[in-house]
Design an enzyme around this catalytic site. Structure first.
Site, PDB file in Angstrom:
ATOM      1  N   PRO A 127       0.839  -1.203   0.000  1.00 46.17           N
ATOM      2  CA  PRO A 127       0.000   0.000   0.000  1.00 46.17           C
ATOM      3  C   PRO A 127       0.879   1.261   0.000  1.00 46.17           C
ATOM      4  O   PRO A 127       1.893   1.293   0.708  1.00 46.17           O
ATOM      5  CB  PRO A 127      -0.780  -0.100   1.313  1.00 46.17           C
ATOM      6  CG  PRO A 127      -0.612  -1.500   1.801  1.00 46.17           C
ATOM      7  CD  PRO A 127       0.627  -2.055   1.182  1.00 46.17           C
ATOM      8  N   VAL A 128       0.487   2.262  -0.799  1.00 48.09           N
ATOM      9  CA  VAL A 128       1.330   3.466  -0.888  1.00 48.09           C
ATOM     10  C   VAL A 128       1.101   4.416   0.290  1.00 48.09           C
ATOM     11  O   VAL A 128       0.039   4.408   0.901  1.00 48.09           O
ATOM     12  CB  VAL A 128       1.128   4.247  -2.226  1.00 48.09           C
ATOM     13  CG1 VAL A 128       1.614   3.433  -3.401  1.00 48.09           C
ATOM     14  CG2 VAL A 128      -0.311   4.663  -2.395  1.00 48.09           C
TER      15      VAL A 128
ATOM     16  N   ALA B  58      10.452   3.158  -1.462  1.00 52.62           N
ATOM     17  CA  ALA B  58      11.811   2.602  -1.439  1.00 52.62           C
ATOM     18  C   ALA B  58      11.835   1.256  -2.159  1.00 52.62           C
ATOM     19  O   ALA B  58      12.784   0.953  -2.900  1.00 52.62           O
ATOM     20  CB  ALA B  58      12.290   2.449   0.004  1.00 52.62           C
TER      21      ALA B  58
ATOM     22  N   ASP C  54      14.345   3.232   5.638  1.00 50.87           N
ATOM     23  CA  ASP C  54      13.487   2.518   4.678  1.00 50.87           C
ATOM     24  C   ASP C  54      14.311   1.828   3.598  1.00 50.87           C
ATOM     25  O   ASP C  54      14.189   0.612   3.380  1.00 50.87           O
ATOM     26  CB  ASP C  54      12.542   3.494   3.963  1.00 50.87           C
ATOM     27  CG  ASP C  54      11.331   3.832   4.801  1.00 50.87           C
ATOM     28  OD1 ASP C  54      11.453   3.760   6.041  1.00 50.87           O
ATOM     29  OD2 ASP C  54      10.284   4.166   4.226  1.00 50.87           O
TER      30      ASP C  54
END
Ligand code: PMV
Length: 319
Positions: free
Chosen positions: A99-100, A108, A150
């Protein structure tokens, strides 16, 4: 050529990590970004990302488009070895199940998978270290002043004890444990929560340095508990203590104003459903929370999260 990179979650230490304190993060392999590159007969570099309905030639995209900028930066880096005017005609397909803007490292992961695929397909070898540094440079364009956690976890796909600017340190998981991730469905830019914490810090450095120290100590103790399993205590007790550290970390994040009513509601719901502890994970204000659960109890906690408004859950084993 195919390449892939996993999602990630931060177990302990977000935000304080920006100020040099340690944080623990682990890959989430259930979700990933995948890139496939094939030679093509049509001219140019064609990008297909069905998930975001993107089908375009590279040069038709604005140069600051996140995907375009990864490719432009790669081509710039590799220009000498690729040779002027000899860019290949390729079809590049990107699929991601992460999910964004939710704290699972989707940006990343897409960058890392994309660069890995390009470097293999175009015969421009890059080490894991090169890929990590490249992904960090891209993170800097989109996230202001990221710590680098990340890109590091996503590149190495291992549990990482992260201290900004220090060499990569991985850690071992003594006894595997189960985490339920609950998504608020609210996309919250990390850049903003990081900037707000900076304002607090600038207004009262002594106070916030103290809070960040406390978070750093929580992360260190958590690492010790995770590595040894359950030091000198029964399994259940050790597990409860690790959960307690999550709860303490969440309180500190609330103080930093990066939680939200939705996150607090999910954290409460997970604890009520039997989780040993719960906290927000990542930048906060939206995105995800995580709960430490007994394996047998994972489905119950997941259902409780959905009833409390979570838009999605992921049950994952940290091993
Ligand atoms: O929102 P995420 O998962 O990208 O996590 C950000 C973590 C922070 O500590 C808030 C920022 C950083 O760059 O480390």
């Amino acid at each position: 050529m195919n390449a892939s990179a996993p999602g990630k979650m931060i177990l302990f230490g977000e935000h304080a990590v920006v100020y040099g304190r340690p944080a623990l993060a682990v890959p989430v392999k259930q979700v990933h970004a995948d890139v496939e590159i094939l030679d093509s007969n049509s001219t140019g570099i064609w990008i297909h990302a069905p998930g975001i309905r993107l089908h375009s030639e590279l040069n038709a995209l604005p140069s600051d488009h996140p995907i375009a900028s990864v490719i432009h930066n790669f081509l710039f880096l590799a220009r000498a070895s690729l040779g002027e005017g000899r860019f290949p005609n390729i079809n590049l397909t990107i699929n991601s199940t992460i999910p964004v803007a939710s704290g699972l490292g989707s940006g990343a992961a897409v960058t890392v998978a994309l660069v890995r695929a390009l470097s293999s397909h175009l015969n421009y070898p890059m080490s894991e270290e090169d890929i990590n540094a490249f992904a960090y440079d891209i993170e800097k364009i989109y996230h202001g002043a990221p710590s680098g956690i990340d890109n590091t976890v996503v590149t190495y796909a291992k549990p990482v004890y992260f201290v900004k600017g220090q060499p990569i340190e991985t850690f071992k998981v003594g006894t595997p444990f189960t985490i339920v991730i609950g998504g608020t469905g609210i996309s919250a830019p990390t850049r903003e929560s990081v900037a707000d914490v900076r304002k607090l810090w600038e207004a009262d450095r002594a106070k916030w340095e103290g809070v960040f120290d406390a978070v750093g100590k929580i992360a260190d103790e958590a690492r010790m508990r995770i590595e040894t399993g359950e030091p000198a205590l029964s399994k259940v007790e050790g597990w409860r203590l690790l959960g307690g550290l999550m709860n303490q970390n969440h309180e500190r994040l609330q103080e930093m104003t990066v939680s939200s009513p939705e996150l607090d509601l999910l954290v409460e719901a997970a604890r009520k459903a039997g989780a040993a502890g719960a906290k927000l994970s990542g930048g906060g204000r939206g995105g995800n929370m995580i709960a430490l659960v007994e394996r047998e109890n994972a489905d119950d906690v997941s259902s409780a999260l959905i009833s409390a408004g979570a838009k999605n859950t992921i049950i994952t084993q940290v091993a």
